[in-house]
Motif scaffolding. Structure first.
Motif, short mmCIF file in Angstrom:
data_model
loop_
_atom_site.label_atom_id
_atom_site.label_comp_id
_atom_site.label_asym_id
_atom_site.label_seq_id
_atom_site.Cartn_x
_atom_site.Cartn_y
_atom_site.Cartn_z
N CYS A 3 0.92 -1.18 -0.04
CA CYS A 3 -0.13 0.11 0.05
C CYS A 3 1.05 1.16 -0.10
O CYS A 3 0.43 2.14 -0.63
N ALA A 6 2.23 1.76 -3.46
CA ALA A 6 1.33 2.01 -4.32
C ALA A 6 0.93 3.69 -4.23
O ALA A 6 0.57 4.26 -5.17
N ALA A 7 0.93 4.11 -2.93
CA ALA A 7 0.61 5.43 -2.55
C ALA A 7 1.75 6.34 -3.32
O ALA A 7 1.32 7.28 -3.86
N ILE A 10 1.31 6.57 -7.18
CA ILE A 10 -0.17 7.10 -7.52
C ILE A 10 0.09 8.51 -7.11
O ILE A 10 -0.31 9.38 -7.92
N LEU A 97 -5.56 7.53 -12.60
CA LEU A 97 -4.97 7.13 -11.36
C LEU A 97 -5.47 5.80 -10.93
O LEU A 97 -4.83 4.90 -10.27
N VAL A 98 -6.94 5.37 -11.43
CA VAL A 98 -7.42 4.29 -11.05
C VAL A 98 -6.39 3.13 -11.92
O VAL A 98 -6.19 2.09 -11.38
N ALA A 101 -3.00 2.56 -10.18
CA ALA A 101 -3.03 1.53 -9.09
C ALA A 101 -3.41 -0.06 -9.70
O ALA A 101 -2.84 -0.82 -9.00
N PHE A 104 -0.15 -1.15 -10.88
CA PHE A 104 0.72 -1.48 -9.54
C PHE A 104 0.22 -2.92 -9.11
O PHE A 104 0.94 -3.93 -8.79
N GLY A 105 -1.10 -3.14 -9.07
CA GLY A 105 -1.65 -4.39 -8.54
C GLY A 105 -1.17 -5.41 -9.36
O GLY A 105 -1.03 -6.48 -8.73
N TYR A 108 2.39 -6.31 -8.98
CA TYR A 108 2.72 -6.62 -7.37
C TYR A 108 2.25 -8.08 -7.34
O TYR A 108 3.09 -8.92 -6.82
N THR A 117 6.10 -1.30 -8.01
CA THR A 117 6.74 -0.03 -8.01
C THR A 117 7.26 0.43 -9.20
O THR A 117 7.11 1.56 -9.94
N GLY A 120 4.19 0.59 -12.15
CA GLY A 120 3.78 1.57 -11.74
C GLY A 120 4.52 2.98 -11.97
O GLY A 120 3.84 4.12 -12.32
#
Length: 160
Positions: A3, A6-7, A10, A97-98, A101, A104-105, A108, A117, A120
Motif C-alpha cells: 500500500c 502504491a501510494a 499514485i 490514477l485508478v 493502481a 501496480f496491483g 505486484y 513499483t 507503476g
C-alpha cells in the motif's frame, strides 16, 4: 508494504498529470484535442436523454457516451461549459490514477513490491500516457477496464 509503494506511485503520477490542468483558466488552454469535444458533447447528449446509434450517429463504443457524464452532470448546462469541460479533464486524471493502481496491483501480483513499483512508476512518468490522461479521451477508460479484467483474473486464479 504494497500500500505504501502504491501510494507513492499514485501520488507521483497524480502530480505529473495535474500540473498543466490547475487552475481551470490555465487548464482550458492546454493542448486541446478534437476528440475531447466529441466525448464531452456525447456525454452532454447522454444526460439529456439522447442515445448514441439511436438518436445520432456515433462511431465509437457506448462507454464514450457515459464515461464523462458524471463530470457533465455536476455542473450541467444544456450546451456545456468551461467548468464541465475541465471537470471532465479532472475525471480523466482520476480514471488514469485508478489505472495506475491497477497496473501496480497486476505487477505486484506477478513480481512483488519492486515489480509493482517499477511498473507503476514507469506508467506514472511516461510522457505520452500523461498527455492522453490529461484529456477527455476514450483510450484511458478502455485501458482501465482492460486492466481491471486482468487484475480480477489474477486475483481469482488459483495458480498464482
Amino acid at each position: 508494504g504494497g500500500c505504501g509503494g502504491a501510494a507513492w506511485v499514485i501520488g507521483g503520477g497524480g502530480s505529473r498529470r495535474r500540473v498543466d490542468l490547475w487552475a481551470q483558466s490555465y487548464g482550458l488552454s492546454r493542448e486541446p484535442d478534437d476528440d475531447e469535444g466529441v466525448y464531452a458533447g456525447t456525454s452532454q447528449l447522454f444526460l439529456q436523454g439522447a442515445l448514441p446509434y439511436r438518436d445520432y450517429f456515433f462511431a465509437h463504443p457506448p462507454i464514450a457516451a457515459i464515461a464523462y457524464a458524471p463530470a457533465m452532470a455536476y455542473h450541467f448546462t444544456e450546451w456545456g461549459s468551461p467548468t464541465s469541460f475541465m471537470l471532465a479533464r479532472y475525471l480523466s486524471v482520476f480514471y488514469s490514477l485508478v489505472t495506475l493502481a491497477l497496473i501496480f496491483g497486476i505487477a505486484y501480483n506477478l513480481a512483488g513490491l519492486w515489480g509493482g513499483t517499477i511498473a507503476g512508476g514507469l506508467w506514472a512518468i511516461y510522457g505520452r500516457v500523461i498527455e492522453i490522461n490529461r484529456k477527455i479521451m476514450l483510450e484511458g477508460r478502455l485501458v482501465m477496464l482492460s486492466y481491471t479484467g486482468v487484475l480480477l483474473y489474477l486475483c481469482a486464479s488459483p495458480v498464482l
